[in-house]
Motif scaffolding. Structure first.
Motif, short mmCIF file in Angstrom:
data_model
loop_
_atom_site.label_atom_id
_atom_site.label_comp_id
_atom_site.label_asym_id
_atom_site.label_seq_id
_atom_site.Cartn_x
_atom_site.Cartn_y
_atom_site.Cartn_z
N THR A 292 0.85 -1.19 0.00
CA THR A 292 0.00 0.00 0.00
C THR A 292 0.89 1.23 0.00
OG1 THR A 292 -1.77 -1.12 1.22
CG2 THR A 292 -1.76 1.29 1.25
N TRP A 293 0.71 2.09 -1.00
CA TRP A 293 1.54 3.29 -1.14
C TRP A 293 0.73 4.52 -0.76
CZ3 TRP A 293 6.67 3.23 -3.09
CH2 TRP A 293 7.14 1.96 -3.46
N PRO A 306 -4.37 5.87 -0.90
CA PRO A 306 -4.74 5.72 -2.31
C PRO A 306 -6.23 5.53 -2.52
CG PRO A 306 -3.69 3.73 -1.50
CD PRO A 306 -3.52 4.77 -0.43
N THR A 307 -6.91 4.91 -1.56
CA THR A 307 -8.35 4.66 -1.70
C THR A 307 -9.16 5.95 -1.69
OG1 THR A 307 -8.39 4.28 0.69
CG2 THR A 307 -8.27 2.35 -0.74
N ALA A 310 -8.34 7.06 -5.77
CA ALA A 310 -8.72 6.15 -6.86
C ALA A 310 -10.23 6.02 -6.97
CB ALA A 310 -8.10 4.78 -6.62
N ILE A 316 -5.76 0.95 -8.68
CA ILE A 316 -4.53 1.17 -7.90
C ILE A 316 -3.51 0.11 -8.28
CG2 ILE A 316 -3.56 1.30 -5.59
CD1 ILE A 316 -6.35 2.03 -4.55
N PRO A 319 2.12 2.74 -6.41
CA PRO A 319 1.93 4.19 -6.28
C PRO A 319 1.21 4.79 -7.48
CG PRO A 319 4.17 3.73 -6.94
CD PRO A 319 3.53 2.40 -6.69
N ILE A 321 -1.88 5.21 -9.98
CA ILE A 321 -3.33 5.06 -9.95
C ILE A 321 -3.87 5.51 -11.29
CG2 ILE A 321 -5.46 5.72 -8.78
CD1 ILE A 321 -3.80 6.35 -6.30
N GLY A 325 -4.81 10.27 -9.80
CA GLY A 325 -3.98 9.72 -8.73
C GLY A 325 -3.25 10.78 -7.94
N PHE A 326 -2.14 10.33 -7.33
CA PHE A 326 -1.37 11.21 -6.45
C PHE A 326 -0.80 12.42 -7.18
CE2 PHE A 326 -0.53 7.25 -3.71
CZ PHE A 326 -1.56 7.57 -2.85
N SER A 381 -6.95 12.35 3.99
CA SER A 381 -7.51 11.69 2.81
C SER A 381 -8.91 12.21 2.49
CB SER A 381 -7.56 10.17 3.02
OG SER A 381 -6.26 9.66 3.23
#
Length: 424
Positions: A292-293, A306-307, A310, A316, A319, A321, A325-326, A381
């Motif tokens: 998990t990133w 990430p959840t 995404a 995902i 890292p 997505i 993404g990020f 988040s």
């Protein structure tokens, strides 16, 4: 023409790509490049030797050179002293090192027999492992590293980790550095908090930019022409003061390097030495999807899961997505300009990003837990998810998620290509 933006690491004087309009960059995939320069890779372990048996040449037997009599010149009127080169500790009755150091006489090759010649030519594999490590560490060329590593299983074990270290050095180069998405309409002296100290800001404010784009320091007595302009943050992101940095494609880079190594080989029988799957690198080699990133703001000690970004869990991939993404999160929150005319419907807030000038990285959750023991971090988040949804809905309407789903489906069918989206 409108305002242009650049994704920049101002302290490094580097920028990603050639920039463009903010909406085009944020919605067109440019922001995804940030993941490649912020994600901290995991260096892979040496693969099991059993998987290499069919591709590596057999290990040469270890060779121990025989004792060779070397004649050295002793003190005046003393007979020559014979010194035997042999492994082992110094005997108790040996002379002290300072007494044993003598000047070697010049010796021609004729002084050695054929056996002695052969021993000197075959001692490289028999050097101590420490020397082999030093030799590998001093090889600057990745091609040299690979060519030496594939000569035997013994050298493969030593060389593989140096090969991995080389490719690791190409990744995550902006991790821990200040990031800003800077607009070209920014005023001189307009800096976000946390980016520069007061002394640094004062120094920057004394600089000007000439007609050729080069920096002129008026405080140092440099000649400043009448058309010189005050330095801005945008000037630090563009050439000649800034350097454009391209995202490294691991697969293309490693494949091109491997072909260069194979061209060095004059024997077709030895070409099989280079056919190792471990020498063809992919993002998945260094960024395993099993982990998990998370995105971390190192300045504020905040992180994003990430959840929260995404649109679907299956999007995902480590890292990376798919779709959103990020990279989009960092870009949307680090924009900075003095002119709010960015031709976007989400309002002026995006022009003064709450994370502008902060330091970031993307790392695994397990590594974060290990590094942050006793430290206070905040999970933002939910806030980030709401902010991203607001920006996308303002631009693409209430069906913005469906638009992203359709784009991803089109890419998977091969209707378009976007190297930033792919994980390999």
């Amino acid at each position: 023409m409108g305002q242009y933006f650049m994704i920049s690491a101002p302290r490094l004087r580097r920028a990603l790509g050639n920039g463009g309009k903010l909406r085009e960059m944020l919605f067109g995939g440019t922001a995804k490049a940030l993941v490649h320069v912020l994600a901290v890779p995991i260096e892979p372990q040496l693969p099991p030797s059993s998987s290499l048996d069919s591709t590596l040449v057999p290990t040469e037997p270890k060779y121990t050179p025989p004792a060779i009599d070397v004649v050295t010149s002793g003190p005046a009127k003393d007979p020559p002293t014979v010194v035997h080169s042999r492994p082992g500790k110094r005997q108790a009755n040996d002379e002290a090192p300072s007494q044993r150091v003598k000047k070697l006489e010049t010796t021609t090759s004729s002084d050695f027999d054929k056996g002695a010649k052969a021993s000197f030519l075959t001692t490289f594999p028999s050097l101590p492992p420490e020397l082999h490590e030093l030799i590998f560490a001093h090889l600057d060329s990745i091609e040299d590293l690979i060519c030496l590593s594939v000569t035997s299983r013994y050298f493969w074990v030593i060389g593989y980790k140096h090969i991995q270290q080389y490719y690791t050095s190409l990744l995550g180069r902006w991790a821990g550095h200040n990031i800003i998405c800077i607009g070209d309409y920014v005023d001189a002296g307009d800096y976000p908090p946390h980016l520069f100290s007061a002394e640094e800001e004062q120094e920057l404010n004394q600089m000007k930019v000439g007609f050729d784009g080069n920096c002129l320091d008026s405080s140092a007595g440099s000649d400043t022409s009448a058309d010189a302009q005050p330095l801005t943050l945008y000037d630090l992101a563009i050439e000649p003061m800034g350097t454009i940095e391209e995202v490294v494609d691991l697969y293309q880079t490693s494949t091109r390097t491997l072909h260069a190594c194979m061209r060095r080989c004059r024997s077709s029988k030895r070409l099989s030495d280079f056919k190792h799957p471990e020498l063809v690198m992919r993002n998945s080699t260094y960024f395993p999807a099993s982990q998990t990133w998370i995105l971390r703001n190192l300045t504020t000690h905040e992180f994003v899961l990430p959840t929260a970004v995404a649109l679907k869990p299956e999007y995902i991939n480590g890292p990376f997505i798919h779709g959103l993404g990020f990279g989009e999160v960092v870009m949307a929150r680090t924009c900075w300009t003095s002119d709010y005319g960015v031709a976007m419907s989400c309002g002026a807030d995006i022009c003064r990003g709450v994370w502008a000038g902060h330091r970031f990285d993307i790392t695994t959750l397990s590594r974060h837990d290990e590094e942050s023991r006793g430290g206070e971090w905040t999970d933002v988040s939910e806030d980030v998810s709401k902010e991203i949804a607001h920006i996308w809905e303002c631009e693409d309407g209430p069906d913005w998620r469906e638009i992203i789903h359709n784009t991803i489906s089109a890419l998977e069918r091969g209707d378009d290509s976007d190297s930033c989206v792919s994980d390999d």
